[in-house]
Design an enzyme around this catalytic site. Structure first.
Site, PDB file in Angstrom:
ATOM      1  N   SER A   1     -43.649  72.647  81.456  1.00 17.85           N
ATOM      2  CA  SER A   1     -43.285  71.570  82.390  1.00 17.85           C
ATOM      3  C   SER A   1     -43.651  70.170  81.912  1.00 17.85           C
ATOM      4  O   SER A   1     -43.230  69.198  82.533  1.00 17.85           O
ATOM      5  CB  SER A   1     -43.916  71.815  83.756  1.00 17.85           C
ATOM      6  OG  SER A   1     -43.167  72.800  84.421  1.00 17.85           O
TER       7      SER A   1
ATOM      8  N   LYS B   1     -40.741  68.012  81.421  1.00 15.40           N
ATOM      9  CA  LYS B   1     -40.069  67.331  82.541  1.00 15.40           C
ATOM     10  C   LYS B   1     -40.259  65.817  82.469  1.00 15.40           C
ATOM     11  O   LYS B   1     -39.434  65.060  82.970  1.00 15.40           O
ATOM     12  CB  LYS B   1     -40.595  67.881  83.876  1.00 15.40           C
ATOM     13  CG  LYS B   1     -40.241  69.361  84.096  1.00 15.40           C
ATOM     14  CD  LYS B   1     -40.971  69.940  85.300  1.00 15.40           C
ATOM     15  CE  LYS B   1     -40.651  71.424  85.500  1.00 15.40           C
ATOM     16  NZ  LYS B   1     -41.482  72.048  86.549  1.00 15.40           N
TER      17      LYS B   1
ATOM     18  N   TYR C   1     -32.400  74.104  81.036  1.00 12.48           N
ATOM     19  CA  TYR C   1     -33.764  73.899  81.555  1.00 12.48           C
ATOM     20  C   TYR C   1     -34.772  74.811  80.842  1.00 12.48           C
ATOM     21  O   TYR C   1     -35.852  74.370  80.437  1.00 12.48           O
ATOM     22  CB  TYR C   1     -33.757  74.146  83.070  1.00 12.48           C
ATOM     23  CG  TYR C   1     -35.133  74.240  83.680  1.00 12.48           C
ATOM     24  CD1 TYR C   1     -35.890  73.099  83.938  1.00 12.48           C
ATOM     25  CD2 TYR C   1     -35.684  75.482  83.998  1.00 12.48           C
ATOM     26  CE1 TYR C   1     -37.158  73.191  84.498  1.00 12.48           C
ATOM     27  CE2 TYR C   1     -36.942  75.575  84.566  1.00 12.48           C
ATOM     28  CZ  TYR C   1     -37.686  74.443  84.800  1.00 12.48           C
ATOM     29  OH  TYR C   1     -38.937  74.539  85.346  1.00 12.48           O
TER      30      TYR C   1
ATOM     31  N   TYR D   1     -48.456  69.418  90.615  1.00 14.54           N
ATOM     32  CA  TYR D   1     -48.028  70.240  91.762  1.00 14.54           C
ATOM     33  C   TYR D   1     -48.988  70.077  92.935  1.00 14.54           C
ATOM     34  O   TYR D   1     -49.414  68.967  93.223  1.00 14.54           O
ATOM     35  CB  TYR D   1     -47.881  71.714  91.343  1.00 14.54           C
ATOM     36  CG  TYR D   1     -47.077  71.863  90.091  1.00 14.54           C
ATOM     37  CD1 TYR D   1     -45.762  71.392  90.044  1.00 14.54           C
ATOM     38  CD2 TYR D   1     -47.596  72.440  88.939  1.00 14.54           C
ATOM     39  CE1 TYR D   1     -45.001  71.503  88.883  1.00 14.54           C
ATOM     40  CE2 TYR D   1     -46.840  72.553  87.780  1.00 14.54           C
ATOM     41  CZ  TYR D   1     -45.561  72.081  87.774  1.00 14.54           C
ATOM     42  OH  TYR D   1     -44.817  72.184  86.643  1.00 14.54           O
TER      43      TYR D   1
ATOM     44  N   VAL E   1     -47.263  75.273  82.369  1.00 11.58           N
ATOM     45  CA  VAL E   1     -47.902  76.591  82.441  1.00 11.58           C
ATOM     46  C   VAL E   1     -48.233  77.181  81.063  1.00 11.58           C
ATOM     47  O   VAL E   1     -48.874  78.221  80.979  1.00 11.58           O
ATOM     48  CB  VAL E   1     -47.073  77.630  83.260  1.00 11.58           C
ATOM     49  CG1 VAL E   1     -47.029  77.269  84.722  1.00 11.58           C
ATOM     50  CG2 VAL E   1     -45.696  77.833  82.676  1.00 11.58           C
TER      51      VAL E   1
HETATM   52  N1  GLU Z   1     -40.588  77.102  82.641  1.00  8.33           N
HETATM   53  C1  GLU Z   1     -41.567  77.161  83.696  1.00  8.33           C
HETATM   54  C2  GLU Z   1     -40.886  77.571  84.997  1.00  8.33           C
HETATM   55  O1  GLU Z   1     -39.850  77.067  85.294  1.00  8.33           O
HETATM   56  C3  GLU Z   1     -42.244  75.830  83.842  1.00  8.33           C
HETATM   57  C4  GLU Z   1     -43.293  75.802  84.921  1.00  8.33           C
HETATM   58  C5  GLU Z   1     -44.490  74.969  84.559  1.00  8.33           C
HETATM   59  O2  GLU Z   1     -44.776  74.722  83.395  1.00  8.33           O
HETATM   60  O3  GLU Z   1     -45.202  74.555  85.486  1.00  8.33           O
HETATM   61  O4  GLU Z   1     -41.360  78.391  85.713  1.00  8.33           O
END
Ligand code: GLU
Length: 313
Positions: A66, A69, A193, A241, A259
């Site tokens: 993430s 992003k 994505y 988050y 993650v």
């Molecule tokens: N590719 C992971 C998902 O979409 C990213 C989530 C993350 O890194 O928080 O679940």
């Protein structure tokens, strides 16, 4: 010549992280990430016009997940400007990264671009009018230029692993589509994505790639100063988050976690810091990575909330 106080701080933080036994749990819902050795730890600090300082396993590439992003949002704002905000909000969600709950209540407009639903919409917006290959090439071009490193790549095995198992993300994408907030077919947007999340970098590359958010005369400027401020604001309020408030409280700097165990944090005008430790806390953010950021920020006296207090470095 002895090492600088900052290098000493990084070395000590890495050494104490290495000695820890309570390291959090590696993300196991993406099968390719489940087997990562949790004993690894690395930290890097990049400052405009100065050599990047590193400690720990700084040569090991990891899945930025993430943290990607941030780069996709920068690309989206550069390409589409404020039109993006018609489709995604700017409020913290207070829910987990992959939650469906608010999406139903708020009729398919995700709270922010860093929760999965909002990131899927952001990727969908950049993808509009081009192919997944072109969009991913544009993303890699952006990241490579920001980091000054053409070797940064996407790990297709990790992307395929998520394509095969990412049912929650498919659910989110189909739900967005049912509300008219997904322009491309869900498979196409999600394929893009998942590949974006599978970008691999070392902490050194990630800290360097974050320099554009630090600002100053010696760093690449791929997006406007106005967008940089807004990306930093979103990292502060939404980058961790439902743990974003806790991160702001403990670290006091804009940050984005993934993650894969990576975190990118920005000291505006001063430095870009990347840390990696694969074990996660209960929010899904790197456990030792968060603690390392907290220690470094406190030792250096870095906080966007400070009142001029100086650290010990
Ligand atoms: N590719 C992971 C998902 O979409 C990213 C989530 C993350 O890194 O928080 O679940």
């Amino acid at each position: 010549m002895g090492s600088s106080p900052l290098q000493t701080a990084l070395n000590e933080i890495a050494a104490s992280a290495r000695a820890r036994e309570d390291r959090g749990a590696v993300a196991s819902y993406i099968p390719e990430l489940a087997g990562i050795d949790p004993d690894q730890f690395a930290i890097a600090l990049a400052r405009p016009g100065q050599p990047t300082l590193v400690a720990g396993d700084a040569q090991v590439p990891f899945s930025i997940q993430s943290v990607s992003k941030v780069f996709m949002l920068a690309l989206a704002l550069g390409q589409l400007g404020d039109g993006l905000w018609l489709r995604v909000g700017r409020e913290p969600s207070g829910h987990s990264f992959d939650s469906m709950l608010l999406l139903e209540l708020e009729k398919g407009r995700p709270r922010n671009p860093f929760i999965n639903a909002g990131a899927i919409v952001t990727t969908d917006a950049v993808l509009q009018g081009s192919t997944p290959r072109e969009t991913l090439a544009a993303l890699l071009r952006f990241i490579r230029a920001a980091a000054g490193d053409d070797t940064i790549h996407i790990n297709d095995r990790i992307a395929q692993s998520e394509i095969a198992t990412g049912h929650r993300n498919f659910a989110l994408a189909h739900y967005l589509r049912s509300h008219g907030n997904l322009t491309n077919p869900p498979d196409l947007t999600l394929g893009t994505y998942f590949h974006q999340c599978a970008v691999e970098m070392t902490v050194t590359q990630l800290a360097n790639a974050g320099l554009f958010l630090v600002g100053g005369p010696d760093v690449p400027r791929p997006v406007s100063e106005r967008h940089i401020r807004r990306i930093n604001a979103l990292m502060m309020t939404c980058g961790h988050y439902d743990g974003s408030g806790d991160y702001a409280f403990r670290v006091g700097l804009p940050g984005k976690s993934g993650v894969g165990g990576g975190i990118l944090s920005i000291v505006p005008g001063v430095a870009s810091i990347a840390v990696w430790s694969p074990g996660l806390n209960h929010y899904g953010n790197s456990k030792l990575g968060t603690e390392a950021m907290e220690q470094l920020a406190s030792r250096a006296g870095w906080s966007v909330f400070g009142a001029g207090e100086r650290g010990v470095l």
